[in-house]
Design a protein around this motif. Structure first.
Motif, PDB file in Angstrom:
ATOM      1  N   GLU A   8       0.806  -1.219   0.000  1.00 12.83           N
ATOM      2  CA  GLU A   8       0.000   0.000   0.000  1.00 12.83           C
ATOM      3  C   GLU A   8       0.840   1.271   0.000  1.00 12.83           C
ATOM      4  N   ILE A   9       2.118   1.175   0.326  1.00 14.80           N
ATOM      5  CA  ILE A   9       2.928   2.369   0.503  1.00 14.80           C
ATOM      6  C   ILE A   9       3.522   2.806  -0.830  1.00 14.80           C
ATOM      7  N   VAL A  10       3.009   3.912  -1.340  1.00 13.10           N
ATOM      8  CA  VAL A  10       3.486   4.456  -2.616  1.00 13.10           C
ATOM      9  C   VAL A  10       4.771   5.249  -2.407  1.00 13.10           C
ATOM     10  N   PHE A  11       4.854   5.963  -1.299  1.00 12.38           N
ATOM     11  CA  PHE A  11       6.113   6.622  -0.936  1.00 12.38           C
ATOM     12  C   PHE A  11       6.160   6.813   0.571  1.00 12.38           C
ATOM     13  N   SER A  12       7.341   6.528   1.139  1.00  4.61           N
ATOM     14  CA  SER A  12       7.544   6.730   2.568  1.00  4.61           C
ATOM     15  C   SER A  12       8.870   7.423   2.792  1.00  4.61           C
ATOM     16  N   VAL A  13       8.973   8.097   3.935  1.00  9.42           N
ATOM     17  CA  VAL A  13      10.239   8.671   4.376  1.00  9.42           C
ATOM     18  C   VAL A  13      10.809   7.722   5.417  1.00  9.42           C
ATOM     19  N   LYS A  14      12.067   7.301   5.206  1.00 14.62           N
ATOM     20  CA  LYS A  14      12.686   6.272   6.027  1.00 14.62           C
ATOM     21  C   LYS A  14      13.338   6.855   7.277  1.00 14.62           C
ATOM     22  N   TYR A  15      13.228   6.115   8.375  1.00 18.24           N
ATOM     23  CA  TYR A  15      13.908   6.477   9.618  1.00 18.24           C
ATOM     24  C   TYR A  15      14.531   5.232  10.242  1.00 18.24           C
ATOM     25  N   THR A  16      15.538   5.439  11.066  1.00 13.25           N
ATOM     26  CA  THR A  16      16.136   4.337  11.815  1.00 13.25           C
ATOM     27  C   THR A  16      16.309   4.774  13.270  1.00 13.25           C
ATOM     28  N   TYR A  17      16.729   3.836  14.124  1.00  9.97           N
ATOM     29  CA  TYR A  17      16.921   4.131  15.554  1.00  9.97           C
ATOM     30  C   TYR A  17      18.378   4.442  15.863  1.00  9.97           C
ATOM     31  N   THR A  18      19.134   4.909  14.873  1.00 12.37           N
ATOM     32  CA  THR A  18      20.571   5.149  15.055  1.00 12.37           C
ATOM     33  C   THR A  18      20.896   6.612  15.332  1.00 12.37           C
ATOM     34  N   SER A  19      19.930   7.428  15.668  1.00  8.67           N
ATOM     35  CA  SER A  19      20.201   8.829  15.986  1.00  8.67           C
ATOM     36  C   SER A  19      21.043   8.956  17.249  1.00  8.67           C
ATOM     37  N   ASP A  20      21.832  10.014  17.304  1.00  5.32           N
ATOM     38  CA  ASP A  20      22.558  10.342  18.519  1.00  5.32           C
ATOM     39  C   ASP A  20      22.620  11.866  18.635  1.00  5.32           C
ATOM     40  N   TYR A  21      23.377  12.348  19.607  1.00  8.07           N
ATOM     41  CA  TYR A  21      23.483  13.792  19.805  1.00  8.07           C
ATOM     42  C   TYR A  21      24.774  14.351  19.209  1.00  8.07           C
ATOM     43  N   GLU A  55      15.244   8.249  19.247  1.00 10.06           N
ATOM     44  CA  GLU A  55      15.434   6.958  18.595  1.00 10.06           C
ATOM     45  C   GLU A  55      14.141   6.321  18.100  1.00 10.06           C
ATOM     46  N   GLN A  56      13.063   7.100  17.997  1.00  9.18           N
ATOM     47  CA  GLN A  56      11.863   6.577  17.353  1.00  9.18           C
ATOM     48  C   GLN A  56      12.187   6.368  15.868  1.00  9.18           C
ATOM     49  N   TYR A  57      11.668   5.308  15.288  1.00 11.05           N
ATOM     50  CA  TYR A  57      12.142   4.915  13.968  1.00 11.05           C
ATOM     51  C   TYR A  57      11.026   4.535  12.994  1.00 11.05           C
ATOM     52  N   GLN A  58       9.769   4.712  13.360  1.00 11.08           N
ATOM     53  CA  GLN A  58       8.688   4.344  12.450  1.00 11.08           C
ATOM     54  C   GLN A  58       8.716   5.239  11.215  1.00 11.08           C
ATOM     55  N   ASP A  59       8.636   4.631  10.026  1.00 11.73           N
ATOM     56  CA  ASP A  59       8.608   5.399   8.783  1.00 11.73           C
ATOM     57  C   ASP A  59       7.346   6.248   8.705  1.00 11.73           C
ATOM     58  N   TYR A  60       7.463   7.344   7.977  1.00 10.03           N
ATOM     59  CA  TYR A  60       6.283   8.162   7.688  1.00 10.03           C
ATOM     60  C   TYR A  60       5.746   7.754   6.323  1.00 10.03           C
ATOM     61  N   PHE A  61       4.520   7.257   6.292  1.00 10.36           N
ATOM     62  CA  PHE A  61       3.884   6.854   5.042  1.00 10.36           C
ATOM     63  C   PHE A  61       3.281   8.096   4.376  1.00 10.36           C
ATOM     64  N   ALA A  62       4.035   8.693   3.475  1.00 11.42           N
ATOM     65  CA  ALA A  62       3.631   9.970   2.883  1.00 11.42           C
ATOM     66  C   ALA A  62       2.471   9.815   1.909  1.00 11.42           C
TER      67      ALA A  62
END
Length: 535
Positions: free
Chosen positions: A288-301, A405-412
């Motif tokens: 169903e996802i035609v385009f999403s913005v990807k995220y991961t839990y690898t963020s830091d400061y 570190e939230q990582y859920q993709d945004y389903f645009a």
């Protein structure tokens, strides 16, 4: 020789392997020049990954992002957050700076990140033909198409949020005034048309997850057409896309893309598809996802901003209850919950209903504008660790910093949007497309409903609530119509004390639904930039 600005255009490197891999950023390349870098096709690829990284950063940033503004300004959310927090989100929610007079830069960081991302796209588009593409012309056109899709995506966010923005289609340090919105939409339309023509005609399964496809460009053209013609009252999109053209693009996505509806609406969303027995989540790369913005839990400061930083804002205020995680408490409205009938499966999948779900929420004193409802589509998650303790899922996967570190993709863009846009644009299959969306929502409770403009807009509200779409659907119905829908006076709890939450339709009309231009940017421009009305 001009140095590429290390802060603005750090280029990501990524090796893509097969269609299942995510299209994400990794280590940046910074010590190079425009002239020396673009020598071989791999250099253009690396720069393209940098463009995706720019999109990821601006859409996933903490603070007042396009998504958070879209939801807080809509009638689906109140500003919420903490009892003692600054009232900046209230100013956005109520279209009223008098509630937060000290906040003259509601969106400055957001503005800067958009222009950083645009700079990356513009450098790539300017320099790509330094490379010898002999024998690789299709690859060159694909890279250009993807970069132009990203640029169009960025400008579409910006022109909707602010209305009047400087238009840059090549790298520049000039102090230029805001462009006529029609000029910005011309670039958006031209970019998307190019992408729709030049990104290969491949099924979505053949493309790396998160990468722009021909189908994403076509779907975005439909969204841009409907918004522009609605908000500005025109018959076509800046003379470049007619209603028939927009419909043809939607029909092509439906017929040729391979996209389809996920059978169970709840399975689109991690929180709605998770219970004590496991999860039925359809995943980030579902049909169903035609385009999403990807995220991961690898963020830091230390500069790695790979996560979905805004999602924590929508979690229950400093409270966890499986499968929901800790958050900062932007609240959903009771009006949204009541929108759904008991037989509509989207109610459960869309809204966390505290009382109805038996959640023992007790942080009333810490919560502003408590309604009893929160965002379920995009909420932090919790899980039980090996010792049986309920913890943030980020604690299991990463360091446990639930803030970054939230990582859920945004389903645009979802396929259901393509179906409903095609119906709205006048497809001969309008009733069938409308029914497909409703049949999934109601299952055995489905009863036919005649397709018409009023029913379509109601269905769009229920289908896309809390996805950053509702506010813009209201805006394209006209400022007066939107004002009537947004006007509100209801009772909420702030610090566990009842108060009246009011939103003025008149304030909205004064602003024409547009947001504050950052005053820092106006100052830096020497007054070349002009503030929007009402701010």
């Amino acid at each position: 020789m001009k140095k590429i600005n290390k802060y603005i255009v750090a280029l990501g490197m990524l090796a893509m392997v097969g269609c299942a891999d995510d299209f994400l950023d990794t280590a940046p390349i910074t010590d190079t020049t425009d002239e020396s870098f673009y020598q071989i096709p791999e250099h253009a690829y690396s720069a393209l990954v940098g463009c995706y990284d720019g999109l990821q950063v601006v859409t996933g940033a903490s603070g007042r992002t396009f998504y958070t503004a879209s939801e807080v300004m809509s009638d689906d959310c109140f500003s919420g957050l903490g009892y003692s927090d600054n009232p900046d989100y209230q100013a956005i929610d109520e279209f009223d700076m008098s509630v937060a007079p000290a906040f003259q830069d509601l969106y400055n960081d957001t503005w800067v990140k958009y222009y950083q991302a645009l700079y990356r796209c513009n450098v790539l588009l300017q320099r790509i033909d330094q490379i010898d593409w002999t024998g690789n012309e299709d690859l060159r056109n694909r890279y250009v198409g993807e970069a132009r899709f990203i640029r169009a995506y960025l400008y579409f966010d910006m022109v909707r949020l602010w209305g009047n923005v400087p238009l840059l289609t090549e790298p520049s340090t000039e102090n230029i005034p805001q462009a006529d919105p029609a000029d910005v939409y011309t670039v958006i339309a031209e970019d998307l048309l190019y992408a729709a023509e030049n990104i290969p005609n491949e099924a979505y399964t053949e493309v790396a997850n998160g990468r722009a496809t021909r189908w994403a460009a076509k779907a975005m053209l439909g969204r841009v057409y409907l918004y522009y013609t609605g908000y500005y009252g025109t018959s076509d999109l800046v003379g470049l896309v007619s209603q028939a053209d927009a419909l043809a693009h939607m029909e092509d996505v439906i017929a040729s893309s391979g996209h389809a509806l996920v059978s169970d609406f709840a399975n689109l969303w991690p929180a709605a598809s998770t219970n004590e027995d496991g999860t039925t989540y359809a995943g980030e790369a579902n049909e169903e996802i035609v385009f999403s913005v990807k995220y991961t839990y690898t963020s830091d400061y230390n500069g790695n901003t790979d996560g979905n930083h805004w999602m924590v804002l929508f979690g229950m205020r400093e409270f966890m209850s499986f499968p929901y995680g800790n958050g900062w408490g932007i609240t959903a409205t009771e009006k949204l919950y009541d929108l759904y009938s008991d037989g509509d499966s989207r109610r459960f999948a869309t809204v966390i209903a505290v009382d109805e779900e038996g959640i023992p929420f007790d942080n009333f004193e810490g919560q502003r504008e408590y309604t009893g409802y929160y965002n379920k589509k995009y909420t932090p998650m919790s899980a039980y660790d090996e010792a049986g303790n309920l913890v943030s899922t980020t604690q299991i996967l990463a360091t446990g910093d639930f803030q970054i570190e939230q990582y859920q993709d945004y389903f645009a863009i979802r396929y259901s949007d393509v179906l409903l846009m095609a119906a709205e644009l006048g497809s001969g299959s309008a009733q069938s497309y409308f029914d497909q969306v409703r049949q999934r929502a109601y299952g055995n409770n489905f009863t036919p409903l005649a397709f018409n403009a009023e029913n379509l807009l109601k269905e769009r509200h229920k289908e896309f609530a809390l996805e950053g779409i509702r506010y813009w659907d209201l805006m394209r119905q006209g400022v007066g119509t939107a004002a009537a829908e947004l006007e509100e006076s209801t009772t909420v709890l702030t610090g566990n004390i009842e108060e009246t939450k009011s939103i003025s339709g008149a304030n909205f009309q004064t602003t024409q639904g547009l947001s504050q231009i950052p005053n820092t940017q106006i100052t830096l421009s020497g007054g070349v930039l002009q503030q929007n009305a009402g701010w």
